[in-house]
Design a protein around this motif. Structure first.
Motif, mmCIF file in Angstrom:
data_model
loop_
_atom_site.group_PDB
_atom_site.id
_atom_site.type_symbol
_atom_site.label_atom_id
_atom_site.label_comp_id
_atom_site.label_asym_id
_atom_site.label_seq_id
_atom_site.Cartn_x
_atom_site.Cartn_y
_atom_site.Cartn_z
ATOM 1 N N LYS A 194 0.851 -1.191 0.000
ATOM 2 C CA LYS A 194 0.000 0.000 0.000
ATOM 3 C C LYS A 194 0.884 1.238 0.000
ATOM 4 O O LYS A 194 1.928 1.278 0.623
ATOM 5 N N THR A 195 0.430 2.267 -0.679
ATOM 6 C CA THR A 195 1.290 3.413 -0.921
ATOM 7 C C THR A 195 1.149 4.492 0.147
ATOM 8 O O THR A 195 0.119 4.630 0.795
ATOM 9 N N GLN A 230 -1.795 1.567 -7.495
ATOM 10 C CA GLN A 230 -0.835 0.526 -7.156
ATOM 11 C C GLN A 230 0.014 0.121 -8.350
ATOM 12 O O GLN A 230 1.223 -0.072 -8.235
ATOM 13 N N SER A 266 4.116 0.794 -8.341
ATOM 14 C CA SER A 266 5.012 -0.345 -8.148
ATOM 15 C C SER A 266 6.195 -0.281 -9.106
ATOM 16 O O SER A 266 6.042 0.038 -10.283
#
Length: 339
Positions: free
Chosen positions: A207-208, A230, A234
């Motif tokens: 999770k960011t 996401q 990534s």
């Protein structure tokens, strides 16, 4: 010649939380089931057996710091992995007791993180005096410079930054914050073309976290995607050290899409060629430097010329009453955040 290991790890904050199925893991596995620290840890194991799964006997993860060399570069991996890590912490001792006291075994017992600091200083001293070493790279989990709202730099970060300045570390890579951010070269807390580039490489799929770029931010995930994306977030870093000494980097996303590229040693915002604009600047007293920016985008555009040919507009809210005139102005506009 190859290296003794196919990959080298930097211990994170979840890798040494004993109990509650964090460590050992739910299958009663330890870190030595993955990799043998005796292959590359180049100092004594001062805190016990790093492979023991008995917490009272184990040295995990206190001794997981080490260094190695490959070709013309020296790599240092530190165990600085949580928000409150301090090289000089001790119970019921005055400030600077650990840092300034003569080194004794009793002192190392009282100041339990001091081993790593003294080892680091000695390792940097040796590497910097080795004529065959042209580059020093440093890795740790917690950040030294970050604009993230999640994990701030720990107390040890100031000491690491001082050592990076003193020994000319080219780049420092960290995780902890689940986001991507790259700084300008920094020395003495300010932009300096001879300083260290600090890179947070945190979004490998978790999770960011948010990043709010500041004047020391050269690039972040906000340049190529939005918070919460996401797939867009990534990615990983790809660093190349060429035979001619050039250090280049790419932040690659899914599908090896290059989302950020740079050359260490070439400042994208050097004072000789860049005009800075920030909401806390001043058109009358500013000079367009990173520490004394202009306030309005039009003023920054007006000051562009053949020497000052790069405009950086730092993030903030700019109120525009008319279109900005870039007519016959050279160069490019970097980071056009107008929010």
């Amino acid at each position: 010649t190859g290296l003794d290991s196919s990959f080298f790890l930097a211990v994170g904050n979840h890798d040494d939380n004993w109990g509650s199925n964090w460590y050992p893991d739910p299958c009663d596995g330890g870190i030595c089931d993955l990799i043998d620290p005796h292959l590359f840890v180049n100092h004594d194991f001062d805190h016990g057996d790093p492979c023991s799964l008995d917490e009272s006997q184990s040295g995990h993860s206190s001794d997981w710091y080490y260094s190695f060399e490959y070709e013309n570069s020296h790599f240092i991996v530190l165990r600085i992995n949580y928000d409150y890590y301090d090289f000089f912490t001790a119970n019921n001792k005055p400030q600077d007791y650990c840092k300034d006291s003569p080194r004794t075994e009793q002192l190392y017992d009282e100041c339990w993180n001091l081993y790593q600091y003294d080892w680091l200083v000695n390792d940097l001293e040796i590497a910097s005096n080795n004529p065959d070493i042209e580059n020093i790279f440093l890795f740790m989990h917690a950040p030294v410079y970050t604009s993230s709202e999640n994990h701030a730099p720990p107390p040890a970060s100031a000491d690491v930054a001082d050592l990076c300045d003193e020994y000319g570390v080219k780049a420092l890579f960290n995780g902890h914050n689940h986001a991507y951010e790259r700084t300008v070269p920094i020395k003495g807390g300010q932009e300096d073309s001879g300083g260290t580039v600090y890179i947070t490489v945190g979004p490998a799929g978790a999770k960011t976290d948010t990043i709010n770029p500041n004047p020391l931010t050269a690039a972040s995930y906000r340049d190529f995607t939005t918070y919460g994306d996401q797939e867009g977030m990534s990615g990983y870093m790809y660093i190349t050290v060429s035979d001619d000494g050039t250090i280049s980097g790419e932040r690659r996303g899914i599908g090896d899409v290059v989302q950020d590229s740079f050359v260490i040693g070439e400042s994208e915002s050097s004072s000789e060629s860049t005009v800075h604009v920030a909401t806390n600047g001043n058109d009358n007293t500013g000079d367009g430097g990173i520490n004394n920016p202009y306030e309005t985008i039009q003023k920054g555009a007006d000051e562009l010329n053949t020497e000052k040919n790069h405009l950086i507009i730092h993030e903030g809210t700019y109120y525009l009453t008319e279109a900005i005139n870039f007519y016959e102005k050279p160069g490019t506009v970097d980071k056009p955040y107008i929010i």
